[in-house]
Motif scaffolding. Structure first.
Motif, mmCIF file in Angstrom:
data_model
loop_
_atom_site.group_PDB
_atom_site.id
_atom_site.type_symbol
_atom_site.label_atom_id
_atom_site.label_comp_id
_atom_site.label_asym_id
_atom_site.label_seq_id
_atom_site.Cartn_x
_atom_site.Cartn_y
_atom_site.Cartn_z
ATOM 1 N N LEU A 235 -108.280 -17.883 26.992
ATOM 2 C CA LEU A 235 -108.970 -18.711 28.309
ATOM 3 C C LEU A 235 -107.509 -18.390 28.957
ATOM 4 O O LEU A 235 -107.948 -18.420 30.555
ATOM 5 N N ALA A 236 -106.906 -19.685 28.925
ATOM 6 C CA ALA A 236 -105.181 -19.938 29.248
ATOM 7 C C ALA A 236 -104.984 -18.790 30.250
ATOM 8 O O ALA A 236 -104.355 -18.647 31.137
ATOM 9 N N ARG A 237 -104.093 -18.606 29.181
ATOM 10 C CA ARG A 237 -103.657 -17.014 29.063
ATOM 11 C C ARG A 237 -104.312 -15.982 30.822
ATOM 12 O O ARG A 237 -103.718 -15.418 31.483
ATOM 13 N N ALA A 238 -105.281 -15.870 30.125
ATOM 14 C CA ALA A 238 -106.150 -14.762 31.314
ATOM 15 C C ALA A 238 -106.079 -15.816 32.502
ATOM 16 O O ALA A 238 -106.087 -15.287 33.811
ATOM 17 N N LEU A 239 -106.868 -16.767 31.965
ATOM 18 C CA LEU A 239 -106.728 -17.514 33.931
ATOM 19 C C LEU A 239 -105.669 -18.050 34.115
ATOM 20 O O LEU A 239 -106.119 -18.027 36.021
ATOM 21 N N VAL A 240 -104.652 -18.636 34.025
ATOM 22 C CA VAL A 240 -103.204 -18.264 34.975
ATOM 23 C C VAL A 240 -103.097 -17.957 36.084
ATOM 24 O O VAL A 240 -102.393 -18.074 36.663
ATOM 25 N N ASN A 241 -103.670 -16.787 35.357
ATOM 26 C CA ASN A 241 -102.957 -15.221 36.790
ATOM 27 C C ASN A 241 -103.957 -15.837 37.995
ATOM 28 O O ASN A 241 -104.222 -14.185 38.698
ATOM 29 N N GLN A 242 -104.931 -16.279 38.139
ATOM 30 C CA GLN A 242 -105.539 -16.452 39.085
ATOM 31 C C GLN A 242 -106.525 -14.724 39.584
ATOM 32 O O GLN A 242 -106.295 -13.993 40.227
ATOM 33 N N PRO A 243 -107.043 -13.865 38.263
ATOM 34 C CA PRO A 243 -107.588 -12.894 38.876
ATOM 35 C C PRO A 243 -108.837 -13.707 39.631
ATOM 36 O O PRO A 243 -109.146 -14.300 39.865
ATOM 37 N N ARG A 244 -109.147 -11.669 39.761
ATOM 38 C CA ARG A 244 -109.670 -11.906 41.285
ATOM 39 C C ARG A 244 -111.180 -12.174 39.751
ATOM 40 O O ARG A 244 -112.444 -11.677 40.853
ATOM 41 N N ALA A 245 -111.697 -11.041 38.713
ATOM 42 C CA ALA A 245 -112.284 -11.507 38.123
ATOM 43 C C ALA A 245 -112.123 -12.072 36.922
ATOM 44 O O ALA A 245 -111.150 -11.546 36.369
ATOM 45 N N LEU A 246 -112.821 -13.087 36.260
ATOM 46 C CA LEU A 246 -112.428 -13.600 34.874
ATOM 47 C C LEU A 246 -112.944 -12.418 34.038
ATOM 48 O O LEU A 246 -114.793 -12.583 33.725
ATOM 49 N N LEU A 247 -113.092 -10.987 32.767
ATOM 50 C CA LEU A 247 -113.619 -10.307 31.770
ATOM 51 C C LEU A 247 -114.131 -11.072 30.434
ATOM 52 O O LEU A 247 -112.864 -11.479 29.926
ATOM 53 N N LEU A 248 -114.743 -11.430 29.862
ATOM 54 C CA LEU A 248 -114.815 -12.077 28.393
ATOM 55 C C LEU A 248 -116.430 -11.290 28.025
ATOM 56 O O LEU A 248 -116.908 -11.070 28.094
ATOM 57 N N ASP A 249 -115.426 -10.628 26.602
ATOM 58 C CA ASP A 249 -116.243 -9.516 25.713
ATOM 59 C C ASP A 249 -116.578 -10.621 24.136
ATOM 60 O O ASP A 249 -115.604 -11.517 23.796
ATOM 61 N N GLU A 250 -118.003 -11.520 24.535
ATOM 62 C CA GLU A 250 -118.073 -11.804 23.442
ATOM 63 C C GLU A 250 -116.888 -13.126 22.655
ATOM 64 O O GLU A 250 -116.359 -12.927 21.527
ATOM 65 N N PRO A 251 -116.565 -13.911 23.637
ATOM 66 C CA PRO A 251 -115.357 -14.507 22.896
ATOM 67 C C PRO A 251 -115.606 -15.845 21.924
ATOM 68 O O PRO A 251 -114.967 -16.815 21.410
ATOM 69 N N LEU A 252 -117.502 -15.736 22.887
ATOM 70 C CA LEU A 252 -117.603 -17.210 21.737
ATOM 71 C C LEU A 252 -118.384 -16.604 19.878
ATOM 72 O O LEU A 252 -118.329 -17.031 19.431
#
Lengths: 285, 382
Positions: free
Chosen positions: B164-181
């Motif tokens: 999650l951190a690896r993706a969020l740190v880039n401050q993307p315009r959208a975060l896509l989560l593929d069944e992360p849990l």
């Protein structure tokens, strides 16, 4: 030269709980297995032990076949006292290094392609690889000799290197492919997703992840190349390598220098194998 | 949090433009000469800062839809727009969205810090800024002090946070989560649901969440698109979708639902009656755009917790139906009754165990089921 361990088993995760070793009385089966294991190890190590032991022998005649006394003199400057042998060893090392580099690059690319993609001719490529490994070397060697003769290529260092790359590529490709097949493809996708170009993805993610396979393949290639006799004999012309030289003089008797050089090559191989397994253990830890 | 304010600042000008638009998306795959339509005409608009879920069973096209937003698949027809600009043909590494993979897909040869810094370093971000932003996000996801660990030294939940951190740190315009849990155990999953929602509020980034777990979708989402066979079956808030399922599929996929069917005896004022007489009465609300007249067969649904079990229906003005209890299951917080009605339908009723008194009815007892007609909806007609 012994073949190095192909893929060192990953170190078992160090368990936090240090359990005191309870000595249980062993069953007969376990005891047998224990002794059998040691028997196999001794059986496999015996020829190498003989080579190393006779590198310290001080033979009276030309034959280094019976123990006549201990000496260290062949491990000193006398090691290079036979110019032809030294040259042959240099040639062998040169061929092994170049062939290993070539086979590792080509084999890694082939292994990646075979492990990652589905393409036309994939089955045939796989088949040819296994054919290369399973084909009798005499057949392979003599065919190569015929081929070089037909297309009028002067046999020498280059033809030997080409032949060695050819038979080593399959081994590298197979070890690398095994590694690639085990990779989670989404790791590469994650790299792309995080802004890595295809080249950066390969350099920073894919290559480090398949590295153990690449190293194992390279070590196998080096081991196969440096002691190859049959294919080399067919493709070398007047180019002399270490195994060829030994064969050529074996009827007149082998000097202890042969044993010393053999021991050194073996020791270097073992060192590489140990280093590789230590590094992969560290990675795993 | 600085990231939230930055994000808010950068998006204020574009607030009216949806973060993601998908128009007429069709995706076909070719396998062994056959053409498989994984996505069959999806239109979606996802607002900036929204927590949006794509919910559906496996093979419904939700992951393919997400992969088209990330750039790993290109639509066969239709267009994907990010903040108004088409991203057709733009490769994944040039799209300003990031993805959290189901398997986490962490780089095993890098430690936590290097994993998280990967995206920033690709963008040639200054070294001290990398250190600062990675530090901040690692703190946000609660992994401070573990920067030097390798992924394999972390638990599943911690690996999830790194992803999650690896993706969020880039401050993307959208975060896509593929069944992360999907890979976490129940307790951890429930904790992470709350955690994800908190992080999303804190960073203010649009989340697009793919899941087959209705509980996750209902808990976290602002809006949900329920997908089936490559199409969106229903789009709405969790409450809309749960309380007013639009189709039989949605009613069955989300929660437990009871389905009754029968010929329409009268239709008026946006509701239909499918049973009337002998003291019984079943009525349901019509959804917009659906009209039925007397004689049509209607299918209606009512949620199990909306139904009450009573020994008689005296003085009850709403829906009432006679039945026989076939099963009683005690579940701790509630008791579950299965009732076969006089119409031959099977109805499940949840009764909250608000006191410790004995069960309302025993197996084999004749009972009345009653509910407010506002809670039953027509989901289809034949």
């Amino acid at each position: 030269m012994s073949a190095p361990t192909i893929s060192p088993a990953p170190a078992p995760a160090a368990s936090g709980s240090a359990r005191p070793k309870a000595r249980k009385p062993k069953k007969t089966g376990e005891r047998l297995l224990h002794w059998f294991t040691w028997l196999i190890i001794i059986w496999l190590a015996l020829p190498i032990a003989v080579v190393i032991a006779f590198s310290f022998n001080n033979p009276h005649g030309r034959f280094n076949y019976s123990w006549t006394g201990f000496t260290l003199k062949y491990w000193g400057p006398k090691l290079f006292a036979i110019p032809n042998l030294t040259t042959a060893m240099e040639h062998s090392l040169l061929v092994a290094v170049v062939a290993t580099a070539g086979a590792t690059i080509l084999g890694t690319l082939a292994g990646l392609a075979l492990g990652k993609y589905k393409f036309r001719g994939q089955g045939v490529t796989n088949l040819v690889q296994f054919a290369c490994i399973s084909a009798p070397e005499v057949v392979l060697g003599s065919s190569l000799a015929t081929f070089f003769l037909q297309v009028r290529i002067q046999e020498g260092a280059l033809t030997v290197i080409a032949a060695h790359i050819m038979f080593c590529v399959s081994f590298v490709a197979i070890t690398v492919r095994a590694r690639v097949v085990g990779l989670d493809p989404s790791v590469e996708e994650a790299a792309r997703d995080l802004g890595a170009s295809p080249w950066e993805t390969f350099r920073l993610v894919t290559l480090p992840m398949i590295m153990p396979g690449v190293i194992a393949g390279a070590m196998l290639a080096f081991a196969l190349s440096i002691d190859d006799f049959i294919t080399t004999e067919f493709t070398s012309g007047s180019f002399m390598t270490y195994p060829l030289w030994i064969w050529s003089v074996s009827r007149q008797g082998l000097p202890p220098q042969v044993n010393v050089m053999g021991s050194i090559v073996f020791a270097v191989g073992v060192l590489f194998a140990i280093a590789n397994s230590v590094i992969s253990r560290r990675r795993a830890a | 949090m600085t990231q939230a304010s930055e994000q808010a600042g950068s998006t204020s000008a574009t607030e009216t433009i949806p973060a993601i638009q998908m128009a007429g998306i069709v995706k076909e795959f070719h396998s062994r000469g056959d053409v498989v339509r994984a996505v069959d005409g999806v239109d979606l608009e996802i607002g900036s800062g929204e927590f949006f879920s794509l919910l559906g069973p496996s093979g419904c096209g939700k992951t393919t839809t997400m992969r088209m937003i990330a750039g790993f698949e290109e639509p066969t027809h239709g267009e994907v727009r990010l903040y108004g600009a088409s991203v057709l043909g733009v490769p994944p590494h040039k799209r300003d969205v990031n993805m959290v993979f189901q398997s986490y897909a962490l780089f095993p040869h890098m430690n936590v810090f290097e994993n998280v810094a990967f995206g920033l370093r690709r963008k040639k971000t200054a070294k001290d800024e990398v250190t600062r932003r990675v530090g901040e996000i690692i703190e946000t996801v609660g992994l401070s002090g573990r920067e030097k660990r390798r992924p394999r030294e972390l638990s599943g939940g911690q690996q999830q946070r790194v992803a999650l951190a690896r993706a969020l740190v880039n401050q993307p315009r959208a975060l896509l989560l593929d069944e992360p849990l999907g890979a976490l155990d129940l307790k951890l999953r429930q904790a992470m649901e709350v955690e994800l929602k908190r992080i999303q509020r804190e960073v203010g980034i649009t989340f697009i969440y793919v899941t087959h777990d209705q509980g996750e979708a209902l808990t976290m989402s602002d809006r949900i698109a329920v997908m089936n066979e490559g199409r969106v079956e229903q789009l709405g808030t969790p409450r809309d979708i749960y309380a007013r399922p639009a189709t039989r599929f949605v009613a069955g996929f989300i929660g437990t639902s009871n389905i009754l069917s029968g010929p329409v005896t009268s239709a008026a004022g946006g509701s239909v009656v499918i049973l009337d007489g002998d003291g019984q009465h079943v009525e349901a609300t019509l959804r917009d755009g659906l009209s039925l007249s007397a004689g049509d067969t209607a299918e209606i649904t009512v949620r199990p917790e909306k139904v009450s079990i009573k020994p008689d229906a005296d003085g009850c003005a709403g829906c009432r139906l006679r039945g026989t209890v076939t099963e009683v299951v005690y579940l701790g917080t509630s008791t579950n009754y299965n009732v076969v009605t006089s119409t031959g339908d099977e109805i499940t009723v949840f009764v909250q165990n608000s006191d410790d008194s004995a069960e309302l009815a025993e197996r084999g007892a004749d009972v009345w089921l009653t509910w407010d007609p506002r809670h039953s909806y027509v989901i289809g007609a034949q």
